[in-house]
Design a protein around this motif. Structure first.
Motif, PDB file in Angstrom:
ATOM      1  N   ARG A 327       0.819  -1.230   0.000  1.00 20.96           N
ATOM      2  CA  ARG A 327       0.000   0.000   0.000  1.00 20.96           C
ATOM      3  C   ARG A 327       0.842   1.265   0.000  1.00 20.96           C
ATOM      4  O   ARG A 327       0.395   2.298  -0.490  1.00 20.96           O
ATOM      5  CB  ARG A 327      -0.921   0.012   1.225  1.00 20.96           C
ATOM      6  CG  ARG A 327      -2.350  -0.448   0.978  1.00 20.96           C
ATOM      7  CD  ARG A 327      -2.419  -1.811   0.424  1.00 20.96           C
ATOM      8  NE  ARG A 327      -3.782  -2.290   0.210  1.00 20.96           N
ATOM      9  CZ  ARG A 327      -4.074  -3.506  -0.169  1.00 20.96           C
ATOM     10  NH1 ARG A 327      -3.090  -4.375  -0.380  1.00 20.96           N
ATOM     11  NH2 ARG A 327      -5.313  -3.889  -0.353  1.00 20.96           N
ATOM     12  N   LYS A 363      -5.404   4.761  -4.160  1.00 19.59           N
ATOM     13  CA  LYS A 363      -6.512   3.929  -3.684  1.00 19.59           C
ATOM     14  C   LYS A 363      -7.175   3.208  -4.843  1.00 19.59           C
ATOM     15  O   LYS A 363      -7.576   2.050  -4.743  1.00 19.59           O
ATOM     16  CB  LYS A 363      -7.531   4.790  -2.942  1.00 19.59           C
ATOM     17  CG  LYS A 363      -8.666   3.984  -2.341  1.00 19.59           C
ATOM     18  CD  LYS A 363      -9.612   4.862  -1.567  1.00 19.59           C
ATOM     19  CE  LYS A 363     -10.749   4.023  -0.979  1.00 19.59           C
ATOM     20  NZ  LYS A 363     -11.719   4.847  -0.234  1.00 19.59           N
ATOM     21  N   SER A 367      -3.371  -2.612  -4.495  1.00 18.43           N
ATOM     22  CA  SER A 367      -2.059  -3.081  -4.050  1.00 18.43           C
ATOM     23  C   SER A 367      -1.074  -3.171  -5.210  1.00 18.43           C
ATOM     24  O   SER A 367      -1.471  -3.357  -6.357  1.00 18.43           O
ATOM     25  CB  SER A 367      -2.189  -4.451  -3.385  1.00 18.43           C
ATOM     26  OG  SER A 367      -2.710  -5.379  -4.307  1.00 18.43           O
ATOM     27  N   ASP A 441      -8.792  -5.187   2.573  1.00 19.48           N
ATOM     28  CA  ASP A 441      -8.623  -4.174   3.619  1.00 19.48           C
ATOM     29  C   ASP A 441      -9.269  -4.616   4.939  1.00 19.48           C
ATOM     30  O   ASP A 441      -8.682  -4.478   6.009  1.00 19.48           O
ATOM     31  CB  ASP A 441      -9.238  -2.842   3.170  1.00 19.48           C
ATOM     32  CG  ASP A 441      -8.500  -2.243   1.990  1.00 19.48           C
ATOM     33  OD1 ASP A 441      -9.052  -1.354   1.333  1.00 19.48           O
ATOM     34  OD2 ASP A 441      -7.365  -2.668   1.728  1.00 19.48           O
TER      35      ASP A 441
END
Length: 462
Positions: A327, A363, A367, A441
């Motif tokens: 992230r 975002k 990943s 998440d």
């Protein structure tokens, strides 16, 4: 009322498209779902199996607001974004409803600008799900376009759905990762298997190059029953077979038109045999008997959570380290993990806006891949015992070292890969192997709470 419309649409489509009842059922149910921002839908199967025709007719019949993009014509991200905005305005009749001077530009230079434009177009709209349909979606799979679109509804809090049409199945891995190794959430899959010879025969009888005069119906049925099995040995592409039938039929029926009913079927077949052999030899040989039989294994969130929380204690730290590494940018590690680091504070409002844009882009991409060495450095940092005043007792430090020495880190990494929680995505001799974290998440924060680790302290998107 919605169920009546759904049933009517299904029955009409099933009359037009035989051998596709199961696929029609799934597509119409997905389109008529009342779920806000439904899961992405992947319609997959070989060429000429009815994917696009059924989907577009279903969209029209259910009155769904949608934009259709053929990625064979445009495949660069900016062009796709621009066309989506323009077609969405047209679908919603947006230009007539907007106030003068309030139109956003069609073209966006970044994903965050595209998201802003879509938000402006959908402002005040409450007419149900807006569908974005991407045909030949595999062409934009590596450009982060699919990952961006699949998260539009969540980012904008809007009712947006994405439908991908492709000859590639989900298990091929084409759609699951972007160009930086980012992961796309798993879609619902509707598979269109290739037609068999008997199915193609029936379809060609129902529609296609049937004779205009009813007196030739018997001959046409004999013709299809004799020729289609021969063609199907070389291809099961319905379009190719129908084109071949259109060329062969006039030659096949010509003797009957000249001599009448005295000519028998075997004689007619012998007349077209040289031409039939020539067509078969020029066909693309490669029969796809079942191109999409393999489906992605679906995992319930609850079962996955139980599995992860049951893994060894130190392996959970490895998972958290991989989540953090996937992230954060590598350049932000010093600011997060070095207590003595003092970077420049950005007080300029424009700089803060750019930072917010980068955070949104990050975002949307999800990943990304990271080298093993970076993950291990984060792992050793977060699993080291810490105290409020920064002082760690000698006994506590020794206990931690003993526990760390007992862990075979590389073995644990291999185990996490076999469980599908980490994915090895390549690497090189200098930096070693690279990995991507496949942890959601919600699950990452559950593990962090289980380990009493404040995950937000280690996440820095921009």
């Amino acid at each position: 009322m919605a169920s009546e419309i759904s049933s009517s649409v299904k029955s009409n489509l099933m009359k037009d498209f035989v051998y596709r009842n199961q696929q029609i059922e799934k597509i119409v149910d997905h389109l008529c779902s009342t779920t806000v921002s439904p899961e992405p839908l992947l319609v997959t199967g070989p060429e000429s199996t009815g994917k696009t025709s059924i989907l577009r007719k279903a969209l029209d019949a259910t009155g769904s607001v949608h934009v259709y993009i053929d990625c064979r014509e445009i495949c660069s991200p900016k062009a796709v974004y621009s066309v989506i905005v323009r077609k969405l305005k047209r679908a919603l009749d947006w230009n007539k409803k907007r106030k003068r001077g309030s139109a956003p530009a069609n073209r966006g230079d970044s994903m965050s600008q595209f998201v802003t434009q879509i938000g402006d177009v959908l402002k005040g709209y409450d007419g149900g799900t807006v569908w974005i349909v991407l045909d030949s979606a595999e062409r934009v799979a590596k450009n982060d376009v699919l990952i961006t679109l699949s998260q539009l509804g969540e980012v904008l809090s809007a009712d947006i759905g994405i439908i991908m049409v492709s000859t590639m199945p989900w298990v091929s891995g084409v759609f699951s990762t972007g160009k930086g190794g980012e992961r796309m959430r798993e879609p619902d899959v509707v598979e269109f298997p290739a037609y068999g010879a008997s199915e193609i025969c029936k379809i060609c009888m129902m529609r296609g190059y049937s004779p205009r005069c009813t007196e030739y119906t018997k001959y046409y049925e004999q013709f299809v029953a004799s020729v289609v099995p021969v063609l199907a040995r070389g291809t099961n592409n319905l379009l190719d077979i129908r084109v071949a039938l259109s060329k062969l039929w006039p030659v096949y029926i010509a003797p009957v038109r000249k001599k009448g009913a005295s000519v028998q079927g075997p004689q007619l077949l012998r007349a077209i045999m040289p031409m039939l052999q020539n067509i078969v030899s020029n066909l693309d040989v490669g029969v796809n008997h079942c191109a999409t039989t393999a489906t992605a294994k679906e995992r319930e969130m609850g079962n996955e959570a139980k599995m992860v929380l049951a893994i060894p204690y130190m392996s959970k730290f490895l998972l958290l380290a991989s989540y953090i590494a996937s992230r954060n940018k590598a350049t932000s590690d010093q600011a997060i993990f070095d207590p003595g680091y003092s970077g420049k504070s950005r007080k300029n409002s424009q700089a803060l806006d750019r930072q917010a844009e980068r955070a949104l882009d990050k975002k949307l991409r999800g990943s990304h891949a990271f080298p093993l060495e970076r993950m291990l450095n984060i792992y050793y940092y977060i699993c080291e015992p810490k105290s409020v005043d920064g002082f760690i007792s000698k006994e506590g430090h020794v206990e931690w070292l003993d526990k760390l020495q007992e862990v075979e880190v590389l073995m644990q990494v291999t185990s996490l890969c076999s469980l599908g929680l980490l994915t090895c995505v390549g690497g090189d001799p200098l930096t070693g192997p690279s990995y991507r974290c496949d942890l959601s998440d919600d699950l990452a924060y559950k593990i962090a709470r289980n380990l009493k680790v404040s995950l937000n302290d280690y996440i820095k998107l921009a």
